[in-house]
Scaffold this active site. Structure first.
Site, PDB file in Angstrom:
ATOM      1  N   SER A 129      54.113 -43.835 -23.008  1.00 32.46           N
ATOM      2  CA  SER A 129      52.910 -44.661 -22.931  1.00 32.46           C
ATOM      3  C   SER A 129      51.823 -44.043 -23.794  1.00 32.46           C
ATOM      4  O   SER A 129      51.747 -42.807 -23.915  1.00 32.46           O
ATOM      5  CB  SER A 129      52.416 -44.751 -21.481  1.00 32.46           C
ATOM      6  OG  SER A 129      51.166 -45.419 -21.416  1.00 32.46           O
ATOM      7  N   TYR A 142      49.843 -40.816 -13.853  1.00 36.91           N
ATOM      8  CA  TYR A 142      50.621 -41.594 -14.820  1.00 36.91           C
ATOM      9  C   TYR A 142      50.538 -40.961 -16.206  1.00 36.91           C
ATOM     10  O   TYR A 142      51.571 -40.782 -16.879  1.00 36.91           O
ATOM     11  CB  TYR A 142      50.098 -43.032 -14.866  1.00 36.91           C
ATOM     12  CG  TYR A 142      50.894 -43.949 -15.758  1.00 36.91           C
ATOM     13  CD1 TYR A 142      52.146 -44.421 -15.362  1.00 36.91           C
ATOM     14  CD2 TYR A 142      50.414 -44.346 -17.004  1.00 36.91           C
ATOM     15  CE1 TYR A 142      52.886 -45.259 -16.180  1.00 36.91           C
ATOM     16  CE2 TYR A 142      51.143 -45.182 -17.828  1.00 36.91           C
ATOM     17  CZ  TYR A 142      52.377 -45.635 -17.410  1.00 36.91           C
ATOM     18  OH  TYR A 142      53.110 -46.465 -18.237  1.00 36.91           O
TER      19      TYR A 142
END
Length: 269
Positions: A129, A142
């Protein structure tokens, strides 16, 4: 024989889009799902696999090898989102996130690497990501899990190159998928000192996903990487400003970049 592709988390979102794209291009595609029997609209077969469970991973990989004799390409796509002030995220949720986003992909790579070594050829694409390139407020866990996978990939890539195996990272920005509905949200506590700014951040993140890019863009990017005999270490796919944020982090002083993020998330000192 067409190349055999294993895509973890292939029942929805980016994984499903990539699988359908590669299926149309003639690849033999297998996706994974924790509950494949509940998925009725997949154009490629889904095998049962929970990336948090090493036994489940081995069983899923063995099932594919039994049918095809090989796995040429692994796309480590399975992942989950998590949001919240770090102070308020239960430790078990942090562990679950790392189990899915980091330790799971590691175990799947371990499961396919022996076969790839034997055939002296293979490609592993880890879906990370853009959030993994920076510490984002209320997305700390995350960002950390995806950032760790980026670094693991850098190291492993060098270890397996002598065996003809290529490994690369693809870091997407915001895409219009159902990831928001599946991520863990630390609850908005009424008496939390983070309540106002965290609530606003949650709303902003949901808007970014809803207005995100078409997952077909990721599918096309993955396909072009597969066609490249010598893929790069890192790829970024997404809106210009999301990719440019990584450049800014590289060239700006740390505190200047931090200030930009705080202004973006409306966090006051």
């Amino acid at each position: 024989m067409s190349q055999v592709v294993l895509i973890t988390g292939g029942s929805s979102g980016i994984g499903k889009s990539v699988g359908e794209f590669l299926h149309q291009k003639g690849f033999v595609v297998f996706g994974t799902s924790r509950n494949p029997d509940k998925i009725i609209n997949s154009v490629f077969p889904l095998v049962a696999m929970d990336v948090r469970d090493a036994v489940s991973i081995k069983q899923g990989v063995d099932q594919i090898l039994k049918q095809t004799g090989r796995i040429d390409i692994l796309i480590n796509n399975a992942g989950v989102g998590i949001t919240g002030a770090l102070e308020e995220i239960p430790t078990e949720e942090i562990l679950n996130n790392f189990s899915t986003n980091l330790f799971g992909p590691i175990e799947v790579m371990k499961a396919v690497l022996p076969g790839m070594r034997d055939q002296n050829k293979g490609l592993i694409i880890n879906i990370t990501s853009i959030a993994g390139y920076m510490g984002l407020p209320f997305r700390s866990v995350y960002s950390a899990s995806k950032g760790a996978l980026e670094i693991i990939t850098e190291a492993l890539r060098m270890e397996v190159k002598p065996f003809g195996i290529q490994i690369t990272n693809v870091a997407p920005g915001d895409f219009a998928t159902n990831i928001a509905s599946g991520r863990y949200h630390a609850p908005l506590l009424e008496n939390s000192p983070y309540k106002e700014v965290y609530g606003a951040t949650l709303s902003m993140m949901d808007q970014h996903v809803d207005s995100g890019s078409n997952p077909q863009q990721m599918a096309a990017a993955i396909y072009s990487i597969i066609l490249n005999p010598k893929p790069k270490i890192h790829y970024k796919v997404g809106a210009f400003m999301q990719k440019f944020s990584i450049v800014l982090k590289r060239i700006l002083p740390d505190k200047t970049y931090e200030k930009l993020l705080m202004n973006h998330y409306k966090i006051k000192e």
